[in-house]
Design a protein around this motif. Sequence first.
Motif, PDB file in Angstrom:
ATOM      1  N   GLN A   1       0.828  -1.212   0.000  1.00 23.32           N
ATOM      2  CA  GLN A   1       0.000   0.000   0.000  1.00 23.32           C
ATOM      3  C   GLN A   1       0.860   1.258   0.000  1.00 23.32           C
ATOM      4  O   GLN A   1       2.044   1.210   0.322  1.00 23.32           O
ATOM      5  N   ASN A   2       0.225   2.347  -0.346  1.00 21.21           N
ATOM      6  CA  ASN A   2       0.937   3.617  -0.337  1.00 21.21           C
ATOM      7  C   ASN A   2      -0.056   4.743  -0.059  1.00 21.21           C
ATOM      8  O   ASN A   2      -1.254   4.609  -0.340  1.00 21.21           O
ATOM      9  N   LYS A   3       0.444   5.826   0.497  1.00 16.23           N
ATOM     10  CA  LYS A   3      -0.398   6.999   0.744  1.00 16.23           C
ATOM     11  C   LYS A   3       0.341   8.174   0.133  1.00 16.23           C
ATOM     12  O   LYS A   3       1.473   8.448   0.500  1.00 16.23           O
ATOM     13  N   ILE A   4      -0.297   8.803  -0.838  1.00 16.83           N
ATOM     14  CA  ILE A   4       0.430   9.842  -1.584  1.00 16.83           C
ATOM     15  C   ILE A   4      -0.295  11.190  -1.553  1.00 16.83           C
ATOM     16  O   ILE A   4      -1.498  11.264  -1.254  1.00 16.83           O
ATOM     17  N   SER A   5       0.465  12.219  -1.870  1.00 14.40           N
ATOM     18  CA  SER A   5      -0.098  13.525  -2.196  1.00 14.40           C
ATOM     19  C   SER A   5       0.498  13.910  -3.535  1.00 14.40           C
ATOM     20  O   SER A   5       1.646  13.536  -3.831  1.00 14.40           O
ATOM     21  N   ILE A   6      -0.275  14.647  -4.322  1.00 13.54           N
ATOM     22  CA  ILE A   6       0.252  15.132  -5.607  1.00 13.54           C
ATOM     23  C   ILE A   6       0.303  16.659  -5.555  1.00 13.54           C
ATOM     24  O   ILE A   6      -0.680  17.300  -5.156  1.00 13.54           O
ATOM     25  N   ILE A   7       1.453  17.200  -5.937  1.00 11.31           N
ATOM     26  CA  ILE A   7       1.588  18.665  -6.009  1.00 11.31           C
ATOM     27  C   ILE A   7       1.901  19.018  -7.463  1.00 11.31           C
ATOM     28  O   ILE A   7       2.796  18.413  -8.065  1.00 11.31           O
ATOM     29  N   ASP A   8       1.122  19.976  -8.015  1.00  8.71           N
ATOM     30  CA  ASP A   8       1.381  20.321  -9.413  1.00  8.71           C
ATOM     31  C   ASP A   8       2.076  21.675  -9.523  1.00  8.71           C
ATOM     32  O   ASP A   8       2.392  22.311  -8.515  1.00  8.71           O
ATOM     33  N   ARG A   9       2.303  22.128 -10.754  1.00  8.38           N
ATOM     34  CA  ARG A   9       3.066  23.364 -10.989  1.00  8.38           C
ATOM     35  C   ARG A   9       2.337  24.601 -10.481  1.00  8.38           C
ATOM     36  O   ARG A   9       2.951  25.641 -10.287  1.00  8.38           O
ATOM     37  N   ASN A  10       0.998  24.486 -10.334  1.00  4.68           N
ATOM     38  CA  ASN A  10       0.262  25.636  -9.805  1.00  4.68           C
ATOM     39  C   ASN A  10       0.127  25.566  -8.290  1.00  4.68           C
ATOM     40  O   ASN A  10      -0.747  26.214  -7.703  1.00  4.68           O
ATOM     41  N   ASN A  11       0.924  24.694  -7.676  1.00  4.46           N
ATOM     42  CA  ASN A  11       0.913  24.512  -6.224  1.00  4.46           C
ATOM     43  C   ASN A  11      -0.365  23.920  -5.679  1.00  4.46           C
ATOM     44  O   ASN A  11      -0.671  24.051  -4.504  1.00  4.46           O
ATOM     45  N   ASN A  12      -1.161  23.287  -6.570  1.00  7.72           N
ATOM     46  CA  ASN A  12      -2.352  22.584  -6.071  1.00  7.72           C
ATOM     47  C   ASN A  12      -1.895  21.305  -5.383  1.00  7.72           C
ATOM     48  O   ASN A  12      -1.076  20.566  -5.927  1.00  7.72           O
ATOM     49  N   LEU A  13      -2.473  21.069  -4.215  1.00  3.96           N
ATOM     50  CA  LEU A  13      -2.100  19.879  -3.448  1.00  3.96           C
ATOM     51  C   LEU A  13      -3.317  18.954  -3.341  1.00  3.96           C
ATOM     52  O   LEU A  13      -4.398  19.378  -2.922  1.00  3.96           O
ATOM     53  N   SER A  14      -3.171  17.697  -3.763  1.00  2.68           N
ATOM     54  CA  SER A  14      -4.258  16.718  -3.588  1.00  2.68           C
ATOM     55  C   SER A  14      -3.753  15.605  -2.685  1.00  2.68           C
ATOM     56  O   SER A  14      -2.697  15.013  -2.963  1.00  2.68           O
ATOM     57  N   ASN A  15      -4.507  15.339  -1.624  1.00  2.00           N
ATOM     58  CA  ASN A  15      -4.129  14.256  -0.717  1.00  2.00           C
ATOM     59  C   ASN A  15      -4.992  13.035  -0.998  1.00  2.00           C
ATOM     60  O   ASN A  15      -6.192  13.162  -1.211  1.00  2.00           O
ATOM     61  N   PHE A  16      -4.399  11.855  -1.003  1.00  2.00           N
ATOM     62  CA  PHE A  16      -5.133  10.622  -1.264  1.00  2.00           C
ATOM     63  C   PHE A  16      -5.084   9.725  -0.031  1.00  2.00           C
ATOM     64  O   PHE A  16      -4.191   9.858   0.805  1.00  2.00           O
ATOM     65  N   GLU A  17      -6.065   8.821   0.037  1.00  2.00           N
ATOM     66  CA  GLU A  17      -6.135   7.859   1.153  1.00  2.00           C
ATOM     67  C   GLU A  17      -5.039   6.795   1.010  1.00  2.00           C
ATOM     68  O   GLU A  17      -4.486   6.624  -0.073  1.00  2.00           O
ATOM     69  N   LEU A  18      -4.823   6.051   2.092  1.00  2.00           N
ATOM     70  CA  LEU A  18      -3.962   4.861   2.030  1.00  2.00           C
ATOM     71  C   LEU A  18      -4.666   3.823   1.157  1.00  2.00           C
ATOM     72  O   LEU A  18      -5.837   3.502   1.395  1.00  2.00           O
ATOM     73  N   LYS A  19      -3.977   3.346   0.108  1.00  2.00           N
ATOM     74  CA  LYS A  19      -4.606   2.421  -0.839  1.00  2.00           C
ATOM     75  C   LYS A  19      -3.604   1.377  -1.293  1.00  2.00           C
ATOM     76  O   LYS A  19      -2.395   1.579  -1.159  1.00  2.00           O
ATOM     77  N   ASP A  20      -4.103   0.324  -1.971  1.00  2.00           N
ATOM     78  CA  ASP A  20      -3.208  -0.622  -2.631  1.00  2.00           C
ATOM     79  C   ASP A  20      -2.425   0.132  -3.695  1.00  2.00           C
ATOM     80  O   ASP A  20      -2.975   1.049  -4.318  1.00  2.00           O
TER      81      ASP A  20
END
Length: 402
Positions: free
Chosen positions: A364-383
């Motif tokens: 499993q992994n728990k990630i966040s994605i940050i893009d060039r416009n500084n938008n931050l998306s947090n995701f749940e712990l998932k497979d």
Amino acid sequence: MLKGKNIILGVTASIAAYKTAILTRLLVKAGASVRVVMTPASKEFITPLTLSVLSKSPVLSEFTKNDQGEWNNHVELGLWADLMVIAPCSANTLAKMSSGICDNLLMAVYLSARCPVFVAPAMDLDMLKHPSTTENLSKLKSWGVHILTPGFGELASGLIGEGRMAEPEEIISGLEKELNPENPLKGKKVLVTAGPTFEAIDPVRFIGNHSSGKMGFALAEELARNGADVKLVCGPNNLHTTEARIQRVDVTSAEEMYQACISAYAETDVAILAAAVADFRPVHTATTKIKKKPGQAPVLELEQTTDILAELGKRKSGKQILIGFALETDSEIENAKAKLERKNLDFIVLNSLRDPGAGFGTDQNKISIIDRNNNLSNFELKDKSAVAVDIVDRIKSLLSSR
Ligand code: CTP
């Protein structure tokens, strides 16, 4: 994508049928109308009652309705469906499908269906590799049946190998991809790095890390399922690929990984660097095993390896998409943002080492994605396979917006 779609879910006799309850629930939740058709033997594995409650419709299995002399109209069902998926699909059913045998309602519905048909094979590894099964699968493929590739792992027999039914979430995403033929990843050339690198000290010892490669492999599989041609450059690992669109290049050291990436990059549309590349390597590699000397420990002199991601960032053209990973222990967001800028990335995937169950070697992994416009998306712990879907979805939106 599945909202309002009519879906026939065929169930055959395999222990993986227990997962069909979740699949039915996910399909209904996605807004599809589901009719379940079971082979008689599959009822030993999951009850029709479970699936009828979950699908909100009676489950069909026989040609006629009990003692009423009324037939279950397989032709009508075949025409009603927008999609048909047989999950799990046993070796026996695959064989019947490939030779047109029509000895149960499910086979009659299959032969009458005009819609796209998907199968999710589930069986023991030797059954899957048997020439008869391989031949049946390629015959069905050549007729346009979509094969939802079975996964690798522990099987009901206790053996470990390929043959596990694709997970319900993977089946759903496979169906959605069919409904959206305009997949922006189709035909795109994607470079993925995965796993650790080993930096030799002498012929026996090396400097390495705990990366298993699972995240990079899950990404490669998901990209290939979306129609991309994937070059997977991977450090030492124990993993297997299943998708035919993945070309695997095995390397050992950071330098070998760098060379493989640089030579592929000009032809690459999207590059995702998920490997845990060693940052340092010994300046000198001994050609023979370093012997112990009483009271003495050798001192290793280290030098930096090439930062592959940064090098690709320097060469990136306006058309290419470059994605990196970051593993931080403190000031996570700021450090990841700085890395995104410094390495000229389109987005960065921040891995968490803090969450139990996520990270190196786990499934499993728990990630966040940050893009060039500084938008931050947090995701749940998932497979990791579900994490790969989230990352690939983000790449698809980027490609579509260009
Ligand atoms: N990376 C790479 N080549 C290297 C080192 C890292 O391509 N020699 C890539 C990794 O694949 C990952 C990203 O760079 O996508 C971030 O790796 P990470 O180790 O977190 O960052 P570093 O750049 O090494 O920065 P720092 O050591 O300061 O955290």
